[in-house]
Structures are given as C-alpha cells and as structure tokens.
Scaffold this motif. Structure first.
Motif, mmCIF file in Angstrom:
data_model
loop_
_atom_site.group_PDB
_atom_site.id
_atom_site.type_symbol
_atom_site.label_atom_id
_atom_site.label_comp_id
_atom_site.label_asym_id
_atom_site.label_seq_id
_atom_site.Cartn_x
_atom_site.Cartn_y
_atom_site.Cartn_z
ATOM 1 N N ASN A 158 -0.264 2.560 4.316
ATOM 2 C CA ASN A 158 -0.603 2.230 3.264
ATOM 3 C C ASN A 158 -2.384 2.247 3.252
ATOM 4 O O ASN A 158 -3.109 1.981 2.423
ATOM 5 C CB ASN A 158 -0.453 0.898 2.966
ATOM 6 N N TYR A 167 -9.615 -1.017 1.514
ATOM 7 C CA TYR A 167 -9.039 0.469 1.815
ATOM 8 C C TYR A 167 -8.436 0.780 3.139
ATOM 9 O O TYR A 167 -7.749 1.410 3.311
ATOM 10 C CB TYR A 167 -10.098 1.326 1.470
ATOM 11 N N LEU A 185 -5.944 3.834 3.240
ATOM 12 C CA LEU A 185 -6.363 5.062 2.393
ATOM 13 C C LEU A 185 -7.310 6.223 3.215
ATOM 14 O O LEU A 185 -7.411 6.912 2.435
ATOM 15 C CB LEU A 185 -7.113 4.457 1.188
ATOM 16 N N TYR A 243 -8.770 -1.302 -4.164
ATOM 17 C CA TYR A 243 -7.766 -0.674 -3.354
ATOM 18 C C TYR A 243 -7.003 0.065 -4.282
ATOM 19 O O TYR A 243 -6.691 1.385 -4.153
ATOM 20 C CB TYR A 243 -7.078 -1.534 -2.510
ATOM 21 N N ALA A 269 -6.356 4.132 -4.594
ATOM 22 C CA ALA A 269 -5.169 4.805 -4.161
ATOM 23 C C ALA A 269 -4.613 5.690 -5.344
ATOM 24 O O ALA A 269 -3.801 6.722 -5.290
ATOM 25 C CB ALA A 269 -3.978 3.543 -3.992
ATOM 26 N N GLY A 310 0.906 -1.200 -0.009
ATOM 27 C CA GLY A 310 -0.200 -0.174 0.212
ATOM 28 C C GLY A 310 0.870 1.126 -0.059
ATOM 29 O O GLY A 310 1.178 1.515 -0.220
ATOM 30 N N ALA A 314 0.733 0.985 -1.712
ATOM 31 C CA ALA A 314 0.183 2.100 -2.718
ATOM 32 C C ALA A 314 1.064 2.843 -3.487
ATOM 33 O O ALA A 314 0.831 3.353 -4.562
ATOM 34 C CB ALA A 314 -0.685 3.044 -1.693
ATOM 35 N N THR A 355 0.304 2.280 -7.353
ATOM 36 C CA THR A 355 -0.267 3.613 -8.180
ATOM 37 C C THR A 355 0.959 4.218 -9.333
ATOM 38 O O THR A 355 0.395 4.728 -10.365
ATOM 39 C CB THR A 355 -0.502 4.821 -7.157
#
Length: 509
Positions: free
Chosen positions: A404, A266, A406, A237, A241, A29, A198, A202
């Motif tokens: 991580n 999340y 959110l 998720y 993110a 994350g 994350a 991302t």
C-alpha cells in the motif's frame, strides 16, 4: 488522553493567523499488479460489478442551522456568519464566501476490503450565485477526508469542522466539491473501515464520483472538464492513491487535471518502520489497530488471533473497535485502548524524545514488535530513493505496508505535496520521500511542488501562506506554550494553511 490529537483529523473550528483556537487532529492501502516500463505499479481495480457507483435513492439536500434558522442553501453572508460563530476571524483565513453553497448527501454502491458489495455516502457541495466565479461550468474537486474514530462522521454536516472548512475553502469559491464519507461511515452498513487500504479506498472515491456525476444535472451542478484531487492526512494518502488509480486503472474514464495531497502517509512502509523502530507518531495507538484491521478484512492474513499482536487487556475487543460510537477518550477511560502507550517500557530501541510511547499498559506485545524489527533488519526498505520498495519483507504487516506504499508510480499530472516539517502525527518525511521517488523517476520542478510550511521561503507564490502560518504558530506558542503548538500542529496549524495553498495551486491549473 495524553495526546488529544487522535480525536479528529481536522480542528472542530478553523481560525486565522490572528485568532487561532488551535484544536486537535489525527493522521492518516490496496495494491496493484503489473508494472509500467519504468517499474511503476499498474493498479488493477477490483473486479467490475453492475452495482459499483450505482445510486441508492436520490440526492437529498442537507439543512444547516444558522442563527436559529435551518436553511438548505447557505448564502455568502450566512456562511460568513456560520464561520465566525464557530471561530471569530475564520473567514479571514478561508476567504470571504463568494458563492452560495447547497450541500447534498447521496448514497451509492461500492466495494469493501474483500471486494464485497456495500453502501457508502458522499457529500456534494454545489456553488451558486451571481458572481462569475459561481456561474457556468465549474471545476470538480474530489476531496478525501481525514481520520475519524466515529462512525457518524459525515462530510455533508457543515456543523462539523472539516466539512465546514472544505465548503468555505472550495465550494464557496466556486468549486463543485464531491467528498465521499468512505464505506463504514455516515450510515454505511459496512461493519469496518478499510483504513489506508488503497484498493478499497480508491474504489470508494471513484464510485462516489461516479454516483455524483449521475445527479449533477438534477441538483444544479454544472461541471467543467477540470477534475482536481485533494485531501488531508488520511485523505492526503487517499487523494494520491486515487490519482494513481485513475491514471493507471481508469484512464479512459477519468482525466485528472491536478492533485494536491496534504500531510498524508504516502510512504507507508517508511512510516511503519519508524513507528516500530522507536519513533511512534501521536495517535499511533489508534491508527495502528485501524490499519491492521483493514488488512485483516482484505484477507492479508495479518494475524491468526488478535492476541498475536495485542496485550491481553485489549486483544479481545480490538477488532472492528474503530471507527465506532465512542471517542478515544471514552475508549481509554473504559480500558479498551491505552493512552497512546504503544510499547512496553523496556522494549528497545527507543528514539530520543519518544519515552512517553513506552510504559505500562502498552498496546503491542514485545514479541510482535521483535518479529517486526527482525524483518526490518533482514529486509531493509528505503535504501534507494528510486527503488525504496525493493526489499521483499516476509513479515505480514510489512508486506501489507509495502503493498500500500504509494512510491510505486509516477503521476502524469501536476502535483503539490503540502505539509509541515514538525508534524508529530504524520511526519513530513512521508512527503519528502515520495517527492524524492517522483523526482528520481523524472518528475520535474515544473510538475512537482514540495511545500514545507516551515521552510521560511517567502519569495515564491506560497510566501504569504508561510508567513501567516508562522504568525499563527507564534501566537499560539506565546499564549499556551510549546506543547500546545505540538498538540495542535497537524490539524489546527498545518491543515487550513495547506488547504489555502492547495486552492492557490488549483487556481492556476
């Protein structure tokens, strides 16, 4: 395996309410630095490089086998045949394809969990045809896929369930779909996958979209100014993110129209605390090692040795075990993983109804669980829905989860959070806790929709979807019993109906 739901995050065949051959799935994350004025996190992207988002070769069309023939462009009638061959009645749920779909694969540069240069691939699904929904400038839908334990997982392969479902739900209805495979999959040279990291995930999504944009004109994709984000399970998720990263880390480069994460973890800290607190989720024995391995590769220092966490039968081979070339059932048969038995039989506490996750041959050492529980007691998180991460854990895994989680920013675009209240893989509390945080920080009902397919509400715009979901669940229960409903709930039931709700949500944006 006792819980087949950990094989794949979406069913191998999607089906409508009247003929649901409900199959199996798993859940799903990176952090940020700095704060906004309301206390939210400002995501700091990895250091820019000249390679991120640059192409490795060109976009290549991916053929699809239909009725013994190989085609690169699926015409609507052929796509309907492909759906019906996979599961009779599927096109009733997805909608009859309106557009022809051509799927491409494209390799690009991105970064790994430690910021190292690596390669990844993305699928690009391009609609075409004579219908007005298939012509002109079309909205771009960035899709994040669910968990797979197989490195060969490839979103450009429409013979597989998740890519086929995404293509039918979105590309065949006029959306340009960009669906990154994630680094570590589909021929990527990265030896691991940054599961629920994350920052890396991302970055991978951003770089995949950057790469896709560079070939749109060449492959006949004509994007409008609409950018829509969605994904299921792990991908839910990743989608949320990614919206956070685009809003806070790339505001000058991307303008997101709306986001619709589905059934994602999340509220990662709450999710982890529930597992160690005695209420493990289906598939935890696979998800947990993937998450820990990702943190270790991101230099989070989650262990000095795998034997700090895992029992002896598993510790030696568990690093980088997943994703790999073997299915979970094969790994269990080989003794590389347990049959979803996470903790020792005498390890406490144990939630009511969770006894099957406790027993002989368990994965996680009792001493490690005890250290996690001690940190939960000393540094409880989530007491305040407006500030759930103000808990300062010292346990390395809990620190990684907090980093991580959110619940750290407020979306500036309309958001739909869809899921099902009885989900045994990714509990719906992930969505409700995240919605509570967003609401506490000013999001209103006009910009935030929390959709529980179990709510029974039939008077709103998602009423028909809820009714169809209930009908499908009832048919499966009548045919195969309550356990079949539980085993198929996350992917076979919730996934296709949340995707349909997401499409309805996007059509109004």
């Amino acid at each position: 395996m006792r819980h087949p739901t950990v094989r794949s995050c979406l069913p191998r065949a999607c089906a409508p309410a009247l003929m649901l051959a409900l199959l199996t799935a798993c859940g799903g994350g990176g952090g940020g630095s700095g704060q906004t004025s309301d206390g939210g996190v400002i995501v700091t992207p990895p250091p820019p490089t000249t390679l991120r988002g640059t192409l490795i070769g060109g976009a290549a069309p991916v053929p699809v086998a239909v009725n013994g023939a190989s085609v690169t462009t699926l015409q609507p009638a052929a796509f309907t045949q492909l759906l019906e061959a996979a599961q009779k009645g599927s096109s009733t749920l997805t909608g009859t394809p309106t557009c022809a779909v051509t799927t491409f694969t494209l390799k690009y540069h991105t970064v790994g969990g430690a910021g190292e240069d690596t390669d990844a691939a993305t699928a690009i699904m391009v609609p075409s045809g004579t219908d007005s929904a298939c012509q002109g400038n079309r909205p771009v839908l960035l899709y994040a896929h669910g968990t797979s334990v197989l490195k060969r997982n490839d979103m450009s392969d429409l013979s597989a369930a998740e890519p086929r479902l995404v293509a039918a739900m979105y590309a065949a209805q006029g959306y340009i779909v960009v669906a990154p495979d994630y680094a570590g999959y589909a021929g990527s040279s990265l030896s691991y996958h940054s599961y629920l990291d994350a920052s890396q995930q991302t970055s991978d999504m951003v770089d995949g979209l950057r790469a896709a944009r560079k070939v749109f004109a060449v492959i006949g994709a004509h994007p409008s100014n609409k950018l829509l984000l969605t994904g299921y399970s792990q991908g839910g998720y990743v989608a949320l993110a990614t919206q956070r990263a685009m809003q806070t880390g790339y505001p000058g480069e991307f303008t997101v129209t709306a986001a619709a994460p589905m059934s994602g973890p999340y509220a990662l800290t709450q999710f982890g605390d529930a597992i160690f607190g005695g209420k493990p989720s289906q598939g935890s024995a696979a998800f947990l090692p993937m998450l820990i391995n990702a943190g270790q590769h991101a230099n989070a220092g989650l262990y000095a040795s795998t034997s700090d966490i895992y029992e002896a039968p598993y510790a030696a081979g568990i690093a980088d075990l997943l994703p790999g070339t073997a299915s979970l059932s094969e790994l269990v048969a080989a003794g590389a993983l347990p049959n979803d038995v996470l903790f020792a039989k005498d390890s406490l506490p144990q939630g009511d109804g969770y006894a099957s996750f406790f027993g002989a041959g368990n994965l996680v050492k009792t001493s490690y669980r005890a250290s996690y529980l001690a940190d939960m007691n000393s540094h409880p998180c989530g007491a305040n829905s407006a500030d759930p991460l103000n808990c300062m854990p010292v346990h390395t895994l809990r620190k990684w989860l907090v980093k991580n989680d959110l619940r750290s920013y407020v979306p500036a675009v309309p958001v739909l959070l869809c899921g099902g209240a009885q989900d045994p893989v990714v509990p719906f509390q992930n969505a409700s806790a995240t919605a509570d945080y967003f609401t506490a920080h000013g999001m209103t009902s006009s910009s935030l929709t929390l959709l529980d397919l179990e709510s029974g509400i039939i008077v709103d715009s998602y009423g028909s979807t809820r009714l169809a979901f209930e009908a499908a669940k009832g048919l499966l229960r009548a045919a195969s019993g309550d356990q079949a409903v539980r085993d198929s709930y996350h992917a076979g039931l919730v996934a296709p109906f949340c995707m349909r709700a997401t499409r309805d949500f996007f059509q109004n944006k």
